[in-house]
Design a protein around this motif. Structure first.
Motif, PDB file in Angstrom:
ATOM      1  N   ASN A   1      90.437 -22.483  37.507  1.00 41.69           N
ATOM      2  CA  ASN A   1      90.331 -20.851  37.260  1.00 41.69           C
ATOM      3  C   ASN A   1      91.065 -20.145  36.280  1.00 41.69           C
ATOM      4  O   ASN A   1      91.729 -20.962  35.352  1.00 41.69           O
ATOM      5  CB  ASN A   1      91.044 -20.264  38.704  1.00 41.69           C
TER       6      ASN A   1
ATOM      7  N   TRP B   1      90.917 -13.753  38.894  1.00 34.30           N
ATOM      8  CA  TRP B   1      89.503 -13.876  39.036  1.00 34.30           C
ATOM      9  C   TRP B   1      88.970 -12.720  37.997  1.00 34.30           C
ATOM     10  O   TRP B   1      87.669 -12.674  37.611  1.00 34.30           O
ATOM     11  CB  TRP B   1      88.538 -14.045  40.197  1.00 34.30           C
TER      12      TRP B   1
ATOM     13  N   GLU C   1      79.676 -16.137  38.497  1.00 32.33           N
ATOM     14  CA  GLU C   1      80.113 -17.270  39.355  1.00 32.33           C
ATOM     15  C   GLU C   1      78.713 -18.173  39.149  1.00 32.33           C
ATOM     16  O   GLU C   1      78.202 -18.734  39.913  1.00 32.33           O
ATOM     17  CB  GLU C   1      80.242 -16.891  40.797  1.00 32.33           C
TER      18      GLU C   1
ATOM     19  N   THR D   1      84.761 -25.457  32.161  1.00 31.60           N
ATOM     20  CA  THR D   1      85.605 -24.527  31.778  1.00 31.60           C
ATOM     21  C   THR D   1      87.101 -24.603  31.070  1.00 31.60           C
ATOM     22  O   THR D   1      87.521 -24.156  30.318  1.00 31.60           O
ATOM     23  CB  THR D   1      85.752 -23.790  32.967  1.00 31.60           C
TER      24      THR D   1
ATOM     25  N   TYR E   1      83.188 -16.477  35.166  1.00 34.60           N
ATOM     26  CA  TYR E   1      83.740 -15.927  36.153  1.00 34.60           C
ATOM     27  C   TYR E   1      83.199 -14.743  36.803  1.00 34.60           C
ATOM     28  O   TYR E   1      83.386 -14.403  37.927  1.00 34.60           O
ATOM     29  CB  TYR E   1      85.268 -15.689  35.776  1.00 34.60           C
TER      30      TYR E   1
END
Length: 313
Positions: free
Chosen positions: A133, A98, A116, A161, A113
């Motif tokens: 992710n 992350w 958030e 994403t 990221y």
């Protein structure tokens, strides 16, 4: 100058071909359509990768070859070199992903990221959820860019994403158009994916279908659309996931990739097990950076199973 051809003894039906793209040799089995980078092993009882001979059925006008599944014809696969699966980044289980900016190929992805948070078309902020992710996203990016894929499909766009990674890979590579299917993009997700794509300057690579997958995918099939990679991240019950995979198979070109997300969900797990046991025309690629949460499949050939084929799973 081409590298020297490997001096290996091949099983019956295999040939060694040169990949002009990667400047290396690969191995192709003509009957099954399978291609791989490593030399095939010679089995004492014969080459197990060979497809069984086409069964004959008796008819009023003599013998005839039984048609393939879905009423289609038996296809002869072309010798396609295998796609490259890049493994250069950590597993998604590592919390460090992350914070790895090298896994984030544009500023919009980095902002999502880092904060958030995501913003809709009106500029309103929302908590980031329902997205890949960084390790998963970079795996998808590498599959598209490394193999110069120009036609991709996604089931379940959500906050965009995965679409950002795919469209950025096209922009950085060979170009192309990514099609995303999401009936809830303008309602539940407030057009957030569409807004993120625009902010990243990727509109030329993005096409949105605001329908359910069970309505949109048959329509794409009837219109003759074909794709090099299909990412499945829709409704996670077994029946919906299998339906998405079924139509993805019909829409995918031989040697193309299907990426199945969220494999730890019980319904998705069941679908994964069915495909691995009952679809011999797909190769499960286990060694990927996203293998803990996302399954990667390579299509080896068209479906050649008998009409009553089944393996308990």
């Amino acid at each position: 100058m081409a590298p020297p051809k490997p001096e290996v003894v091949l099983p019956l039906g295999w040939e060694c071909l040169l990949s002009a793209k990667f400047d290396t040799w690969y191995y192709h089995h003509k009957e099954s359509g399978k291609s791989q980078w490593v030399p095939p092993e010679i089995e004492e009882k014969g080459d197990e990768s060979s497809s069984p001979p086409l069964k004959k059925a008796k008819g009023g006008s003599g013998d005839f070859a039984a048609p393939g599944p879905h009423g289609g014809a038996i296809h002869e696969p072309s010798p396609l070199e295998p796609l490259r699966i890049v493994a250069k980044h950590p597993e998604p289980s590592h919390k460090s992903v992350w914070f790895c900016t090298e896994l984030m190929p544009n500023e919009i992805i980095r902002e999502i990221y880092r904060t958030e948070r995501v913003r809709d078309a009106a500029g309103n902020e929302h908590k980031f959820r329902d997205g890949v992710n960084p390790a998963e996203g970079m795996h998808i990016y590498n599959c598209v860019r490394t193999n110069s894929l120009t036609s991709t499909l996604e089931v379940g766009c959500a906050m965009g994403t995965s679409a950002l990674y795919i469209c950025q890979a096209m922009k950085d590579g060979a170009g192309g158009v990514h099609v995303a299917i999401d009936p809830n993009q303008d309602t539940q997700y407030k057009s957030i994916a569409r807004a993120n794509i625009s902010r990243a300057g990727l509109d030329d690579h993005f096409e949105l279908i605001r329908e359910t997958s069970y309505a949109a995918m048959p329509h794409l099939l009837r219109n003759g659309r074909k794709f090099h990679l299909i990412f499945i991240d829709g409704w996670h019950t077994f029946d919906y996931t299998l339906m998405d995979f079924f139509f993805a198979d019909l829409l995918l070109q031989v040697n193309g990739l299907i990426l199945l997300d969220d494999i730890n969900h019980k319904g998705v797990q069941k679908c994964l097990k069915y495909v691995r046991t009952n679809w011999p025309h797909y190769e499960y690629v286990a060694d990927t950076p996203a293998a803990a949460t996302m399954a990667t499949f390579r299509k080896l050939s068209h479906d050649k199973r008998d009409w009553n084929a089944h393996v308990n799973f």
